[in-house]
Design an enzyme around this catalytic site. Sequence first.
Site, PDB file in Angstrom:
ATOM      1  N   TYR A 126       0.840  -1.191   0.000  1.00 41.48           N
ATOM      2  CA  TYR A 126       0.000   0.000   0.000  1.00 41.48           C
ATOM      3  C   TYR A 126       0.876   1.242   0.000  1.00 41.48           C
ATOM      4  O   TYR A 126       1.935   1.259   0.630  1.00 41.48           O
ATOM      5  CB  TYR A 126      -0.894   0.049   1.241  1.00 41.48           C
ATOM      6  CG  TYR A 126      -2.080  -0.877   1.181  1.00 41.48           C
ATOM      7  CD1 TYR A 126      -3.258  -0.466   0.575  1.00 41.48           C
ATOM      8  CD2 TYR A 126      -2.027  -2.143   1.734  1.00 41.48           C
ATOM      9  CE1 TYR A 126      -4.353  -1.307   0.520  1.00 41.48           C
ATOM     10  CE2 TYR A 126      -3.119  -2.993   1.685  1.00 41.48           C
ATOM     11  CZ  TYR A 126      -4.278  -2.573   1.075  1.00 41.48           C
ATOM     12  OH  TYR A 126      -5.357  -3.411   1.024  1.00 41.48           O
ATOM     13  N   TYR A 165      -0.741  -9.797   0.449  1.00 43.29           N
ATOM     14  CA  TYR A 165       0.281  -9.216   1.328  1.00 43.29           C
ATOM     15  C   TYR A 165       0.212  -9.846   2.717  1.00 43.29           C
ATOM     16  O   TYR A 165      -0.836 -10.298   3.149  1.00 43.29           O
ATOM     17  CB  TYR A 165       0.141  -7.694   1.405  1.00 43.29           C
ATOM     18  CG  TYR A 165      -1.185  -7.167   1.890  1.00 43.29           C
ATOM     19  CD1 TYR A 165      -1.466  -7.058   3.259  1.00 43.29           C
ATOM     20  CD2 TYR A 165      -2.160  -6.749   0.984  1.00 43.29           C
ATOM     21  CE1 TYR A 165      -2.689  -6.557   3.695  1.00 43.29           C
ATOM     22  CE2 TYR A 165      -3.383  -6.252   1.420  1.00 43.29           C
ATOM     23  CZ  TYR A 165      -3.637  -6.162   2.779  1.00 43.29           C
ATOM     24  OH  TYR A 165      -4.842  -5.671   3.208  1.00 43.29           O
ATOM     25  N   ARG A 175      -3.039 -11.888   3.451  1.00 39.64           N
ATOM     26  CA  ARG A 175      -4.356 -11.540   2.910  1.00 39.64           C
ATOM     27  C   ARG A 175      -4.440 -11.956   1.449  1.00 39.64           C
ATOM     28  O   ARG A 175      -3.534 -11.660   0.658  1.00 39.64           O
ATOM     29  CB  ARG A 175      -4.598 -10.014   2.957  1.00 39.64           C
ATOM     30  CG  ARG A 175      -4.684  -9.330   4.305  1.00 39.64           C
ATOM     31  CD  ARG A 175      -5.831  -9.770   5.183  1.00 39.64           C
ATOM     32  NE  ARG A 175      -7.085 -10.158   4.537  1.00 39.64           N
ATOM     33  CZ  ARG A 175      -8.026  -9.339   4.084  1.00 39.64           C
ATOM     34  NH1 ARG A 175      -7.882  -8.046   4.170  1.00 39.64           N
ATOM     35  NH2 ARG A 175      -9.141  -9.793   3.528  1.00 39.64           N
ATOM     36  N   HIS A 178      -7.156  -8.341  -2.870  1.00 34.74           N
ATOM     37  CA  HIS A 178      -8.495  -7.759  -2.748  1.00 34.74           C
ATOM     38  C   HIS A 178      -8.451  -6.271  -3.090  1.00 34.74           C
ATOM     39  O   HIS A 178      -7.396  -5.645  -3.030  1.00 34.74           O
ATOM     40  CB  HIS A 178      -9.046  -7.948  -1.329  1.00 34.74           C
ATOM     41  CG  HIS A 178      -8.164  -7.326  -0.282  1.00 34.74           C
ATOM     42  ND1 HIS A 178      -7.113  -7.995   0.290  1.00 34.74           N
ATOM     43  CD2 HIS A 178      -8.160  -6.089   0.277  1.00 34.74           C
ATOM     44  CE1 HIS A 178      -6.503  -7.202   1.154  1.00 34.74           C
ATOM     45  NE2 HIS A 178      -7.108  -6.032   1.169  1.00 34.74           N
ATOM     46  N   HIS A 180     -10.477  -2.784  -1.789  1.00 34.55           N
ATOM     47  CA  HIS A 180     -11.409  -2.218  -0.813  1.00 34.55           C
ATOM     48  C   HIS A 180     -12.428  -1.335  -1.544  1.00 34.55           C
ATOM     49  O   HIS A 180     -12.046  -0.557  -2.426  1.00 34.55           O
ATOM     50  CB  HIS A 180     -10.670  -1.359   0.208  1.00 34.55           C
ATOM     51  CG  HIS A 180      -9.722  -2.139   1.076  1.00 34.55           C
ATOM     52  ND1 HIS A 180     -10.059  -2.598   2.323  1.00 34.55           N
ATOM     53  CD2 HIS A 180      -8.448  -2.554   0.867  1.00 34.55           C
ATOM     54  CE1 HIS A 180      -9.031  -3.245   2.863  1.00 34.55           C
ATOM     55  NE2 HIS A 180      -8.034  -3.228   1.990  1.00 34.55           N
TER      56      HIS A 180
HETATM   57 FE   LIG Z   1      -6.257  -4.449   2.350  1.00 29.31          FE
END
Ligand SMILES: [Fe+3]
Lengths: 257, 200
Positions: A126, A165, A175, A178, A180
């Site tokens: 991110y 990640y 995870r 995906h 969000h």
């Molecule tokens: Fe996330």
Amino acid sequence: MPLTQADIDLEIATEHAAYDKRVADGAPVEHHPRRDYAPYRSSVFRHPKQPLVAIDTAQDPELVELYSPAFGERDVTGIDNDLTRHHRGEPIGERITVSGRLLDRDGRPVRGQLIEIWQANSAGRYAHQREQHDAPLDPNFTGVGRTLTDAEGRYHFTTIQPGPYPWRNHVGAWRPAHIHFSVFGTAFAQRLVTQMYFPNDPLFPYDPILQSVTDDAARQRLVASYDHGLSVPEFSLGYHWDIVLDGPAATWIEEGR
Amino acid sequence: MTKIDTSRPEQVLPTPSHTVGPFYGYALPFLGGEEIAPFGHPDTITVHGYGLDGAGRPLPDALVEVWGPHPDGTVPQADGSIRRDPATGGYLGRNGVEFTGWGRSQTDTDGHWYARTLRPGARGGNAPYLSVCVFARGLLVHLFTRIYLPGDEASLAADPLLTRVGDRRDTLIAAEEGPGTYRFDIRLQGEGETVFLEFQ
Ligand SMILES: [Fe+3]
């Protein structure tokens, strides 16, 4: 003793079995996670212990929660829904097209409403200062987009396939990939924040966030379908994902919006 | 199945909620998100407080959305809360005169949030209130609550929700700290847990 994946797997299985038993005993299907879901450790101190107070909106059509904030063309720029064009260069990764419809519980399109998305880059990182995963940042990808739904409730994003990640819920936690989503409906009471997943991800069974949705059919509704018709020749792969908002609709809005 | 067949109502089932996660900070907050009131408006109020977890620790990663009516009770219909700059792709902020009624505040590392908005008017048989939606890492489904303002005891005593929640009503009524400034803490769990709502 740090928690292992085996510990979490056991807790996930226990929660699933408890849900299956509730339904077998006549309890209603649960479309949403319970806020109290121990395998997702951050939930432990962050869920209310008192029952929520139910408000019957049919008794009071004046409630401000039955109306939604308005968003318009001033709130988006023309390329906000193309996350591959927010920098000078091309981001690294597999280009994808994500499209679908925003609907209410009666299947009616939600028109002219705001959808915001954010995601990791193709390496699973991110663009957030507090992110500690040391995968590379991509100078040409921030991973934020927004759009308004059209007259059929349709939305459309061009972006990059996000990477999975690691996170620190337990040892070896990853995870699944995906995106969000933050979504407004025709009523503030329909507000939704959720995550869209990609088909056939091998990480699904290990992820306590996805598994917090204990109903199998509900969990499937978080996974987009590959849609060859949405794939753009020599440019991107297509995914289709419809969103259905829960909660009471504002009945007054029936026509003309 | 993520293509919903709207001709089959039994297939039109809700998309499950998920946590907002820890990393929305570069995506959802926007310039002037907390400054909902038009500049210099005489009915401007400030509401602020702390978000706290079940151990009394601050929530440094919560997002508080506030939505309320005009001072005369009508529902705002103006867009432009998150005006974008077509030249730079950045945020322009609100236009300073229109009231959209909605804003977004990110808690800081102390768990503190604030919003400057217009004093809400009453609607129907309810005392005036601001609707609030709380998101946070660790919160799998957002939580709704309401901020009622102190002062008009008769209208608070007649409010349908406040009368139902008994001695928990104090968690829904902000404390006046000074002229037009109100404190409203959000406790997700435990002692003094905020009343949260479910709309049906
Ligand atoms: Fe996330």
